[in-house]
Motif scaffolding. Sequence first.
Motif, short mmCIF file in Angstrom:
data_model
loop_
_atom_site.label_atom_id
_atom_site.label_comp_id
_atom_site.label_asym_id
_atom_site.label_seq_id
_atom_site.Cartn_x
_atom_site.Cartn_y
_atom_site.Cartn_z
N CYS A 248 0.63 -1.21 0.03
CA CYS A 248 0.32 -0.05 -0.09
C CYS A 248 0.89 1.23 -0.05
N HIS A 250 0.45 4.10 1.01
CA HIS A 250 0.06 5.04 2.48
C HIS A 250 0.67 4.41 3.28
N CYS A 251 0.59 2.93 3.73
CA CYS A 251 1.40 2.43 4.96
C CYS A 251 2.41 1.49 4.62
N HIS A 256 -4.06 -5.52 1.93
CA HIS A 256 -5.21 -4.88 1.94
C HIS A 256 -5.44 -3.71 0.87
N GLU A 258 -5.74 -0.10 -1.29
CA GLU A 258 -5.32 1.22 -0.66
C GLU A 258 -6.77 1.87 -0.30
N CYS A 261 -7.10 1.66 3.38
CA CYS A 261 -6.10 1.59 4.47
C CYS A 261 -6.34 2.93 5.54
N TRP A 262 -6.17 2.86 6.77
CA TRP A 262 -6.56 3.73 7.56
C TRP A 262 -5.74 4.90 7.72
N ARG A 264 -4.73 6.29 4.75
CA ARG A 264 -4.62 7.29 3.73
C ARG A 264 -5.40 8.53 3.96
#
Length: 274
Positions: A248, A250-251, A256, A258, A261-262, A264
């Motif tokens: 991902c 973001h993380c 999972h 994108e 994703c928590w 983002r």
Amino acid sequence: MASSGFSPAAPPIFNGEGYHIWVVKMKTYLQALDLWEVVNLDVELVPLRVNPTVAQIRQHADERTKRHKAMSCIQNCVLDVIFTRIMACETPKQAWNKLKEEFQGIERTRQQQLLNLRRDFENLKMEEETVKQYSDRIMVVVNSIRLLGEQFSEVRIVEKMISTLPERYEAKISSLKDSKDLTSISLTELINALYAQEQRRASRLEEHQKGAFQAKTKSSSSSFAYKGKMTLRDKPKSDAPRRRDQPCRHCKRHGHPEANCWFRPNVQCQYGPC
């Protein structure tokens, strides 16, 4: 004398066309009834002598009856429109000659017809047809010539066929020349030999076409099966697993998408602002 147990078929009826064919049939019909000599010779009936014998009376009556029978045959073997042309004839010979003069024509006309038929015979050539079809065309012309009274030998017909056959028959003609005297071969024998060659050639051509069709069908089936297998084997896989294996952005973690994703930037808590 005609056989008492013989009953000839119905007499041929002349309608004004095909006179030469009708003459042949009519002559045979009169011969079957023992009446042809009465028509052909037309011997004048000799009157009875004084004090004739019973045999002489009977013979005289038979001859007179034959003349009437022959006249009746000719009159009843033509249509009414033609009968009116011979109704004034007094003897069967006169009626026969009248029909001949009108429908066969005078000698000059006959010679012109023969000249045209001879020219047709010389111009005959084999076209896109079988040997039997070609021989039938030849015999139509030859029979017309014969009906006009000209002799036409079978040797001449055989020579005509051999000299006008296409190149594909040369091997067979050469084989016949080596094994037989072509001046003595019959027309039927020649046609049968050439027809047998045609049948063999047609059989080989049919087998060749059948083999080519089967090979083409087999090739098409194999190609279709090969394409089917390649399609199933080489079908591109879904991009979903490939995207799931990528980290991902973001993380920097896996497992999972994108969008879930928590980390983002635009993520919001389900309970409102924290």
